[in-house]
Design a protein around this motif. Sequence first.
Motif, mmCIF file in Angstrom:
data_model
loop_
_atom_site.group_PDB
_atom_site.id
_atom_site.type_symbol
_atom_site.label_atom_id
_atom_site.label_comp_id
_atom_site.label_asym_id
_atom_site.label_seq_id
_atom_site.Cartn_x
_atom_site.Cartn_y
_atom_site.Cartn_z
ATOM 1 N N ASN A 83 0.813 -1.220 0.000
ATOM 2 C CA ASN A 83 0.000 0.000 0.000
ATOM 3 C C ASN A 83 0.848 1.272 0.000
ATOM 4 O OD1 ASN A 83 0.964 -0.497 2.555
ATOM 5 N ND2 ASN A 83 -0.885 0.200 3.638
ATOM 6 N N MET A 84 2.057 1.208 -0.543
ATOM 7 C CA MET A 84 2.936 2.378 -0.545
ATOM 8 C C MET A 84 2.346 3.518 -1.367
ATOM 9 S SD MET A 84 7.001 2.596 -1.419
ATOM 10 C CE MET A 84 7.491 1.919 0.163
ATOM 11 N N GLY A 85 1.487 3.208 -2.311
ATOM 12 C CA GLY A 85 0.863 4.248 -3.111
ATOM 13 C C GLY A 85 0.047 5.231 -2.296
ATOM 14 N N ASN A 86 -0.306 4.867 -1.062
ATOM 15 C CA ASN A 86 -1.070 5.771 -0.197
ATOM 16 C C ASN A 86 -0.200 6.825 0.477
ATOM 17 O OD1 ASN A 86 -3.402 4.280 -0.755
ATOM 18 N ND2 ASN A 86 -3.029 2.878 0.966
ATOM 19 N N MET A 87 1.117 6.647 0.450
ATOM 20 C CA MET A 87 2.022 7.569 1.160
ATOM 21 C C MET A 87 2.318 8.762 0.254
ATOM 22 S SD MET A 87 4.452 4.536 2.716
ATOM 23 C CE MET A 87 5.393 5.590 3.808
ATOM 24 N N ILE A 88 1.294 9.564 0.017
ATOM 25 C CA ILE A 88 1.332 10.596 -1.026
ATOM 26 C C ILE A 88 2.260 11.751 -0.692
ATOM 27 C CG2 ILE A 88 -0.946 10.024 -1.928
ATOM 28 C CD1 ILE A 88 -2.073 12.291 -0.235
ATOM 29 N N ASN A 89 2.697 11.874 0.558
ATOM 30 C CA ASN A 89 3.621 12.954 0.935
ATOM 31 C C ASN A 89 5.086 12.525 0.900
ATOM 32 O OD1 ASN A 89 1.889 15.246 1.507
ATOM 33 N ND2 ASN A 89 1.059 13.999 3.183
ATOM 34 N N LEU A 90 5.343 11.272 0.538
ATOM 35 C CA LEU A 90 6.713 10.764 0.522
ATOM 36 C C LEU A 90 7.525 11.494 -0.544
ATOM 37 C CD1 LEU A 90 8.348 8.593 2.030
ATOM 38 C CD2 LEU A 90 7.939 7.067 0.101
ATOM 39 N N ARG A 91 8.655 12.046 -0.113
ATOM 40 C CA ARG A 91 9.515 12.802 -1.024
ATOM 41 C C ARG A 91 10.844 12.090 -1.326
ATOM 42 N NH1 ARG A 91 6.206 16.411 1.259
ATOM 43 N NH2 ARG A 91 5.771 18.405 0.193
ATOM 44 N N HIS A 92 11.305 11.284 -0.365
ATOM 45 C CA HIS A 92 12.611 10.659 -0.531
ATOM 46 C C HIS A 92 12.534 9.187 -0.107
ATOM 47 C CE1 HIS A 92 14.279 14.691 -1.047
ATOM 48 N NE2 HIS A 92 13.593 15.043 0.019
ATOM 49 N N LEU A 93 12.825 8.286 -1.045
ATOM 50 C CA LEU A 93 12.881 6.857 -0.772
ATOM 51 C C LEU A 93 14.222 6.342 -1.263
ATOM 52 C CD1 LEU A 93 11.652 4.142 0.058
ATOM 53 C CD2 LEU A 93 10.630 3.988 -2.235
ATOM 54 N N ASP A 94 15.068 5.930 -0.325
ATOM 55 C CA ASP A 94 16.420 5.481 -0.654
ATOM 56 C C ASP A 94 16.563 4.008 -0.300
ATOM 57 O OD1 ASP A 94 19.101 5.099 -1.138
ATOM 58 O OD2 ASP A 94 19.764 6.905 -0.097
ATOM 59 N N ILE A 95 16.670 3.155 -1.318
ATOM 60 C CA ILE A 95 16.891 1.718 -1.091
ATOM 61 C C ILE A 95 18.210 1.293 -1.739
ATOM 62 C CG2 ILE A 95 14.456 1.114 -0.827
ATOM 63 C CD1 ILE A 95 14.455 0.254 -3.755
ATOM 64 N N THR A 96 19.186 2.194 -1.749
ATOM 65 C CA THR A 96 20.500 1.886 -2.314
ATOM 66 C C THR A 96 21.096 0.650 -1.644
ATOM 67 O OG1 THR A 96 20.893 4.247 -2.692
ATOM 68 C CG2 THR A 96 22.799 2.787 -2.752
ATOM 69 N N GLY A 97 21.502 -0.328 -2.420
ATOM 70 C CA GLY A 97 22.113 -1.531 -1.866
ATOM 71 C C GLY A 97 21.146 -2.452 -1.171
ATOM 72 N N ALA A 98 19.837 -2.199 -1.322
ATOM 73 C CA ALA A 98 18.825 -3.031 -0.668
ATOM 74 C C ALA A 98 18.036 -3.856 -1.671
ATOM 75 C CB ALA A 98 17.872 -2.145 0.147
ATOM 76 N N ASN A 99 18.488 -3.911 -2.910
ATOM 77 C CA ASN A 99 17.706 -4.583 -3.950
ATOM 78 C C ASN A 99 18.239 -5.965 -4.299
ATOM 79 O OD1 ASN A 99 20.033 -3.685 -5.114
ATOM 80 N ND2 ASN A 99 19.068 -2.644 -6.849
ATOM 81 N N TRP A 100 19.027 -6.575 -3.427
ATOM 82 C CA TRP A 100 19.563 -7.902 -3.709
ATOM 83 C C TRP A 100 18.451 -8.953 -3.743
ATOM 84 C CZ3 TRP A 100 24.850 -8.758 -0.789
ATOM 85 C CH2 TRP A 100 25.733 -7.740 -1.176
ATOM 86 N N LYS A 101 17.555 -8.899 -2.758
ATOM 87 C CA LYS A 101 16.455 -9.858 -2.679
ATOM 88 C C LYS A 101 15.138 -9.252 -3.128
ATOM 89 C CE LYS A 101 18.379 -12.754 0.993
ATOM 90 N NZ LYS A 101 18.114 -13.429 2.302
ATOM 91 N N LEU A 102 15.130 -7.962 -3.351
ATOM 92 C CA LEU A 102 13.917 -7.256 -3.749
ATOM 93 C C LEU A 102 13.599 -7.584 -5.208
ATOM 94 C CD1 LEU A 102 11.943 -5.223 -2.435
ATOM 95 C CD2 LEU A 102 13.289 -3.401 -3.474
#
Length: 733
Positions: free
Chosen positions: A127-146
């Motif tokens: 349900n991340m689409g509901n977080m309409i005020n989110l400005r910065h999402l940093d998943i650097t180096g977190a996409n190994w299993k994603l």
Amino acid sequence: KISKKARYASYTSYYDGIKRFEVLGDAECLRTFLPFTSFLLFHLACRYITSYVFCDLLPKLKCLRVLCLSNYVMYELPDSIGDLKHLRYLDLSYTRIRRLPKSVGTLYNLQVMLLKKCQYLEELLVNMGNMINLRHLDITGANWKLKEMPQQMGKLTNLQTLSDFVVGEGSGSSSIRELGNLQQLRGSLSISRLENVTDAGDASDVNLKYKQGIKELSLKWKDDLIYMPIEVIYSVNAGIDTDHVLGFLQPHLELEKLTIEGYAGRRFPTWLGDGSFSRMVFLRLKGCRNCKSLPPLGQLPSLKDLEIEWMRGVEQVGPEFYGEGCLKPFPSLENLTFRHMEEWKDWFSFGVDQNEVIQPFTRLSKLRICNCSKLVGKLPNHLPSLKQLVTDNCPQLVIALPSSGMLRNFNDYGSLSILSIKDVPIHASLCIPDHVADEVVLANAASNHLKSVTELCVENIPKLTSLPLWFIQGLTGLELLIIENCGELASLWPNEVQLQHHLLALRRLEILCCPQLFCLFEGKEEELRPCLRRLEYLQIQECEKLPRDLHALSFLGELMISDCPTLVSFPKTGLPSSLRTLEISECRALESLTEGLLHSNSIEVLDVKRCPSLTSLSSTVAIPPTLKVLRISNCENLESIVDEGLKINSPLDIVDIWGCKDLKSLPDGPHNLSELRMGECDNIESLPEGWLSATSLRKLEISECRKLDALPMPNHAYNLTSLQQLSLKDFPG
């Protein structure tokens, strides 16, 4: 207790138990919860936090705006995190969290969520689409299993920072089209798993052309494709219009850095290499194995760093690389790297039109060519700004003769300062010093082309028995020389070479893995002294024996000897009389240092490690009278420092003895120690009184000396007024 009105809580962090946080129990107006950690602990140590914080404390902090839990060993968050409705900043970086609770998706005021290096993260919020005020999402180096991004990411229209977007597989997964609505993106963006884009039209909807805030862009296909055979890549991508996918992902013209990895198309799009990308300074092409030619990258006017690797389909780097009609290709390029180009055979260094004067690479300062096993021929002729050249595992890239002279691969490299030659065969006539006439011709050429070189590494050169005249005469400014894995090297310089006026600037010499080496110079010792009068540092590692003329280096200050398994003793001629520091390690057959200490009247630092056959440092010769620092560690069979009857008559300042299980006693002598450390010496029974009588003793540490009954109590023990650190552990006394 902390005031109920407290707004900010910061604390130093390592192991954070209940007592640390109980004082915050009444601070219900708290808005910031922020741990501080030293750089060393943050990167090297695991940090733990009590469950009290999640179960009892956080549910009370309803006003919290900033919550940082980075680098804690934690695998999940409680659902109660969703009750922090005012939260604007959440940092879970470097944790072991696998997934976020759904309640995080109800944090509608959250603006920043950091998940950097969360390597266990398997999925993001549905349900991340509901977080309409989110400005910065940093998943650097977190996409190994994603495996994919959640659907409806396109609703996050306020998003300014999105480090990574992972394209989902199948119709029910996240589509790359979600990026089309994110018009405010800026900074760095990486789009991965592009092999899941089955409709090139979806890539067109991303509209990267109009996202001018993005400065760094990475476009990545599946990593496995880089290492697969080409025919397998064809089958994996059957029915996918890969060429058009990359074509539609054309970025805006202000882009500064671009990486393309695993691209399975057969040709690059026309926009790649277009000179209109006037601000592009960095470009990496990796694993684009179906492409048989490189794009015209020479047309990029501001490109400074170019890396090309794992391009199996490329056999020639020719005129197309420089650009049609471009008279000055690569005008700004400073660093150029080729790696793992398995089929690359030819590099044409001339321009597009041979009737015109083409001048590529005028600013190139660093060139690396590694693991290009089929590359034959010569390097570009004119590299006037080149300072560092590295060739590694290019067995057919021969340093060869031109028609009448030599060193054609170093022609017009007048600025070259660092040269590394690895796994590159040198023509036999250059390795064997029998061709005197050729040597003279080449020496004259080398004196002009290599005089700017200050650092040289020669590694794994077959049939090299010594460094010939041409090699020495040209290197008039050489300060560092490293010779490694030259199995036939017997001496550095043959008898015919006159050394008096060569290598006058050499300060550091490292000889590694040269088992046949027996001397530095085959001629007279008096000829060796003047040529190496500036040599300060010598390292000898993994050699069968020490050079017999080592003592002739009359200006040497530091000598490091390591991993010489057959070395039993030093040459009878001893070591250089000027030596100040001697370090010996991993010489498992070494029995004594007697010959090494025979004429060493200047040694100030002696460090001996892991020499299990050593029973005594010296049997007949006293410790040098100038010695200030003595360190001995893990010499299990060492019974004494010097044989019975010999004293230590030197101004010893620091003594460190560790892991010498057979050491029984210490000699008399030192009276001015400032530091004494001794540990894991199971058989030592006593310390001479003089060792602990110094008024200058600042540090005393004794650990695990189980037979040491008691420390001596000298008459002047009360004079130990300088003692600052005392540690006594695990000994009966």
